[in-house]
Design a protein around this motif. Structure first.
Motif, PDB file in Angstrom:
ATOM      1  N   GLN A  13      -0.798  10.969  -1.204  1.00 18.40           N
ATOM      2  CA  GLN A  13      -1.030  11.931  -2.285  1.00 18.40           C
ATOM      3  C   GLN A  13       0.294  12.514  -2.792  1.00 18.40           C
ATOM      4  N   SER A  14       1.256  11.613  -3.010  1.00 16.11           N
ATOM      5  CA  SER A  14       2.583  12.018  -3.448  1.00 16.11           C
ATOM      6  C   SER A  14       2.802  11.584  -4.892  1.00 16.11           C
ATOM      7  N   PRO A  15       2.770  12.512  -5.838  1.00 17.34           N
ATOM      8  CA  PRO A  15       2.982  12.137  -7.244  1.00 17.34           C
ATOM      9  C   PRO A  15       4.340  11.490  -7.479  1.00 17.34           C
ATOM     10  N   LEU A  16       5.396  12.018  -6.846  1.00 16.80           N
ATOM     11  CA  LEU A  16       6.735  11.493  -7.072  1.00 16.80           C
ATOM     12  C   LEU A  16       6.860  10.055  -6.588  1.00 16.80           C
ATOM     13  N   GLN A  17       6.402   9.777  -5.373  1.00 14.66           N
ATOM     14  CA  GLN A  17       6.501   8.424  -4.846  1.00 14.66           C
ATOM     15  C   GLN A  17       5.632   7.448  -5.634  1.00 14.66           C
ATOM     16  N   THR A  18       4.483   7.919  -6.106  1.00 12.95           N
ATOM     17  CA  THR A  18       3.616   7.069  -6.916  1.00 12.95           C
ATOM     18  C   THR A  18       4.301   6.669  -8.213  1.00 12.95           C
ATOM     19  N   VAL A  19       4.908   7.641  -8.892  1.00 13.57           N
ATOM     20  CA  VAL A  19       5.586   7.362 -10.158  1.00 13.57           C
ATOM     21  C   VAL A  19       6.775   6.427  -9.942  1.00 13.57           C
ATOM     22  N   LEU A  20       7.545   6.671  -8.888  1.00 16.75           N
ATOM     23  CA  LEU A  20       8.700   5.815  -8.609  1.00 16.75           C
ATOM     24  C   LEU A  20       8.275   4.376  -8.316  1.00 16.75           C
ATOM     25  N   SER A  21       7.193   4.212  -7.569  1.00 15.94           N
ATOM     26  CA  SER A  21       6.721   2.862  -7.266  1.00 15.94           C
ATOM     27  C   SER A  21       6.216   2.155  -8.516  1.00 15.94           C
ATOM     28  N   LEU A  22       5.558   2.892  -9.412  1.00 24.44           N
ATOM     29  CA  LEU A  22       5.110   2.314 -10.684  1.00 24.44           C
ATOM     30  C   LEU A  22       6.301   1.901 -11.554  1.00 24.44           C
ATOM     31  N   ALA A  23       7.339   2.733 -11.545  1.00 26.91           N
ATOM     32  CA  ALA A  23       8.516   2.449 -12.376  1.00 26.91           C
ATOM     33  C   ALA A  23       9.338   1.291 -11.829  1.00 26.91           C
ATOM     34  N   ALA A  24       9.172   0.974 -10.546  1.00 22.20           N
ATOM     35  CA  ALA A  24      10.004  -0.056  -9.922  1.00 22.20           C
ATOM     36  C   ALA A  24       9.813  -1.424 -10.564  1.00 22.20           C
ATOM     37  N   LEU A  25       8.568  -1.790 -10.891  1.00 22.96           N
ATOM     38  CA  LEU A  25       8.340  -3.136 -11.430  1.00 22.96           C
ATOM     39  C   LEU A  25       9.063  -3.364 -12.754  1.00 22.96           C
ATOM     40  N   PRO A  26       8.899  -2.508 -13.764  1.00 25.76           N
ATOM     41  CA  PRO A  26       9.644  -2.769 -15.001  1.00 25.76           C
ATOM     42  C   PRO A  26      11.157  -2.718 -14.813  1.00 25.76           C
ATOM     43  N   LEU A  27      11.656  -1.847 -13.962  1.00 20.64           N
ATOM     44  CA  LEU A  27      13.092  -1.775 -13.738  1.00 20.64           C
ATOM     45  C   LEU A  27      13.611  -3.014 -13.011  1.00 20.64           C
ATOM     46  N   CYS A  28      12.845  -3.481 -12.029  1.00 21.28           N
ATOM     47  CA  CYS A  28      13.256  -4.699 -11.325  1.00 21.28           C
ATOM     48  C   CYS A  28      13.198  -5.903 -12.260  1.00 21.28           C
ATOM     49  N   ALA A  29      12.153  -5.964 -13.080  1.00 17.57           N
ATOM     50  CA  ALA A  29      12.040  -7.072 -14.034  1.00 17.57           C
ATOM     51  C   ALA A  29      13.205  -7.047 -15.019  1.00 17.57           C
ATOM     52  N   TYR A  30      13.597  -5.852 -15.460  1.00 15.14           N
ATOM     53  CA  TYR A  30      14.725  -5.717 -16.376  1.00 15.14           C
ATOM     54  C   TYR A  30      16.030  -6.152 -15.706  1.00 15.14           C
ATOM     55  N   THR A  31      16.173  -5.824 -14.431  1.00 17.19           N
ATOM     56  CA  THR A  31      17.360  -6.263 -13.685  1.00 17.19           C
ATOM     57  C   THR A  31      17.430  -7.782 -13.642  1.00 17.19           C
ATOM     58  N   GLY A  32      16.287  -8.425 -13.366  1.00 11.84           N
ATOM     59  CA  GLY A  32      16.249  -9.871 -13.369  1.00 11.84           C
ATOM     60  C   GLY A  32      16.581 -10.446 -14.726  1.00 11.84           C
ATOM     61  N   TYR A  33      16.086  -9.803 -15.777  1.00  9.81           N
ATOM     62  CA  TYR A  33      16.381 -10.245 -17.150  1.00  9.81           C
ATOM     63  C   TYR A  33      17.887 -10.187 -17.425  1.00  9.81           C
ATOM     64  N   LEU A  34      18.522  -9.114 -16.987  1.00  6.96           N
ATOM     65  CA  LEU A  34      19.966  -8.981 -17.189  1.00  6.96           C
ATOM     66  C   LEU A  34      20.732 -10.042 -16.406  1.00  6.96           C
ATOM     67  N   LEU A  35      20.271 -10.362 -15.200  1.00  6.41           N
ATOM     68  CA  LEU A  35      20.918 -11.394 -14.401  1.00  6.41           C
ATOM     69  C   LEU A  35      20.840 -12.753 -15.097  1.00  6.41           C
ATOM     70  N   VAL A  36      19.652 -13.101 -15.553  1.00  8.54           N
ATOM     71  CA  VAL A  36      19.484 -14.378 -16.243  1.00  8.54           C
ATOM     72  C   VAL A  36      20.332 -14.407 -17.513  1.00  8.54           C
ATOM     73  N   GLY A  37      20.461 -13.240 -18.141  1.00  8.58           N
ATOM     74  CA  GLY A  37      21.228 -13.153 -19.375  1.00  8.58           C
ATOM     75  C   GLY A  37      22.731 -13.232 -19.179  1.00  8.58           C
ATOM     76  N   GLY A  38      23.195 -13.246 -17.920  1.00  4.55           N
ATOM     77  CA  GLY A  38      24.614 -13.464 -17.677  1.00  4.55           C
ATOM     78  C   GLY A  38      25.372 -12.302 -17.066  1.00  4.55           C
ATOM     79  N   ARG A  39      24.698 -11.204 -16.700  1.00  2.68           N
ATOM     80  CA  ARG A  39      25.415 -10.069 -16.104  1.00  2.68           C
ATOM     81  C   ARG A  39      25.661 -10.358 -14.622  1.00  2.68           C
ATOM     82  N   GLU A  40      26.703 -11.099 -14.353  1.00  2.18           N
ATOM     83  CA  GLU A  40      27.027 -11.543 -13.003  1.00  2.18           C
ATOM     84  C   GLU A  40      27.349 -10.379 -12.068  1.00  2.18           C
TER      85      GLU A  40
END
Length: 343
Positions: free
Chosen positions: A89-116
Motif C-alpha cells: 500500500q505504498s503510493p510512491l513505490q507503485t508510481v515508481l514501478s509504473l514509471a520504470a517500464l517507459p523509462l527503461c524502454a526509452y533507455t533501450g531506444y537510446l542505446l539502439v540509436g547509438g548512445r554508447e
C-alpha cells in the motif's frame, strides 16, 4: 530505469512488513513470484551478455542486447506493481514501478540509436543485480539476511527498553516481533522481510562503484562507507517502525479519520502506514542523496553513470565533472557532446 533504481532503494529502506496483510492478486502467488524472479535473472543475464560483447569490442551487438535487457528490466518492475499497491500500500513505490517500464524502454531506444555512453549505466545495473538477486532468490542467503536483521533490530529495541522476543513470521523466518496484542495500543506487530535488510540500497551503491574505473582502495573505501551508513540507518528505521506500529505512535484520531476515509487504510494499521510509507520512505530519499554525495567525494568516477541518469530523465546533457570540479576523474575519451559548433 532511474525510477526502477529508486524503487529498489525505497524497497530496501522499507523496513518492516505488517503482521496482517490483505491478500494480493494472483500475480503475487507462487507462479507470479516465479515469473518475477525469472524476469529479474533473465534481464541481468542479458545485461552481462551486453557487457561481454562490449569487452570483446563488439559495440553494436552490445547496444542491441543491452536495449533488450533494459526492456526486460522494465517489464520486471511492472510485475512488482501489484505487490506495492495491494500488499505494501505504498503510493510512491507503485508510481515508481509504473514509471520504470517507459523509462527503461526509452533507455533501450537510446542505446539502439547509438548512445554508447549508456553502456556504463548498463554495467552498473548488471552489478546491482548480481549483488541483489542472490539474496532475493537463493533461500540460504535470504534466510540469513532476514533473521540477522531481525535479531539486530530486536537488540535495538532492547536498548530502548522493549524486549518483545522473536517468533516465526512470514514464510517461516524467525523475524516476527512477539509483542503481546493485549498489551499494545493497536494489537498489531511487525516482522522483517527481505526489503528490511537494506540489500537493495547496498546493491545500488555497490553496482555504481563496481561499474567505474578507479583505484581499488578508493572503491573499497566508498563501498564500505556506503554499506556501513545504510546498515545503521536501516536498523534505526526497523526499530522506529517496529515500535511505532504496535504502540500506535501515530494513531491520533484526526490522522486515523483521514487515512481510513481518504486512503482506504485499516484503522489499526494507520500508525504502521504513516511510519513506514510516509516518514521512513521520505527520510530514505534524503539519506540516499547524502550517501550519493559521500560516494561521489570518494569516487568521483561514479558521476559518469549519474550523468546518463540525468540525460534520460531530462533529455539534456549535464557535465557533473565540470560542475563539481572533478574533470580529472572523467573516463578517458568521454565528455558531454554539446552539438555542432559554428565557424
Amino acid at each position: 530505469m532511474p525510477s526502477a533504481l529508486a524503487a529498489t532503494a525505497l524497497e530496501s529502506s522499507s523496513v518492516v512488513g505488517p503482521d496482517v496483510v490483505a491478500l494480493a492478486p494472483a500475480t503475487l502467488a507462487g507462479v507470479g513470484v516465479g515469473l518475477t524472479d525469472a524476469l529479474a535473472w533473465i534481464s541481468i543475464g542479458a545485461f552481462m551478455i551486453a557487457l561481454l560483447c562490449q569487452w570483446r569490442g563488439a559495440t553494436d551487438p552490445a547496444r542491441r542486447i543491452g536495449a533488450v535487457a533494459w526492456l526486460l528490466f522494465g517489464i520486471f518492475w511492472l510485475t512488482m506493481v501489484p505487490y506495492y499497491y495491494y500488499e505494501m500500500q505504498s503510493p510512491l513505490q507503485t508510481v515508481l514501478s509504473l514509471a520504470a517500464l517507459p523509462l527503461c524502454a526509452y533507455t533501450g531506444y537510446l542505446l539502439v540509436g547509438g548512445r554508447e555512453s549508456l553502456l556504463i549505466l548498463t554495467k552498473a545495473v548488471a552489478f546491482m543485480g548480481l549483488i541483489y538477486l542472490p539474496a532475493e532468490t537463493i533461500p540460504v542467503f535470504r534466510t540469513w539476511l532476514i533473521e540477522t536483521t531481525a535479531a539486530q533490530t530486536h537488540y535495538g529495541m532492547e536498548l530502548l527498553g522493549y524486549s518483545p522476543g522473536l517468533s516465526e513470521g512470514a514464510y517461516g523466518y524467525e523475524s516476527r516481533f512477539d509483542f503481546d496484542p493485549d498489551e499494545t495500543v493497536t494489537g498489531r506487530t511487525t516482522y522483517i522481510i527481505l526489503a528490511c535488510t537494506g540489500i537493495g540500497s547496498m546493491a545500488i551503491f555497490g553496482g555504481l562503484v563496481a561499474a567505474v574505473s578507479a583505484p581499488l582502495k578508493r572503491k573499497a573505501t566508498a563501498f564500505a562507507a556506503a554499506i556501513g551508513i545504510i546498515w545503521f540507518l536501516n536498523l534505526a528505521r526497523n526499530v522506529f517502525i517496529g515500535l511505532a506500529s504496535p504502540w500506535g505512535w501515530f494513531q491520533q484520531d484526526w490522522l486515523v479519520s483521514f487515512m481510513t476515509t481518504y486512503m482506504g487504510a485499516e484503522a489499526s494499521r494507520v500508525s504502521f502506514l504513516v511510519a513506514h510509507n510516509y516518514i521512513a520512505q521520505s527520510l530514505s530519499v534524503i539519506a540516499l542523496v547524502g550517501i550519493t554525495y559521500l560516494v561521489v567525494r570518494i569516487v568521483p568516477e561514479v558521476l559518469a553513470p549519474l550523468e546518463e541518469v540525468l540525460y534520460i530523465l531530462s533529455g539534456s546533457e549535464y557535465d557533473l565533472f565540470e560542475a563539481l570540479g572533478k574533470e580529472e576523474y572523467r573516463p578517458e575519451g568521454e565528455g558531454v557532446d554539446t552539438g555542432p559548433t559554428a565557424d
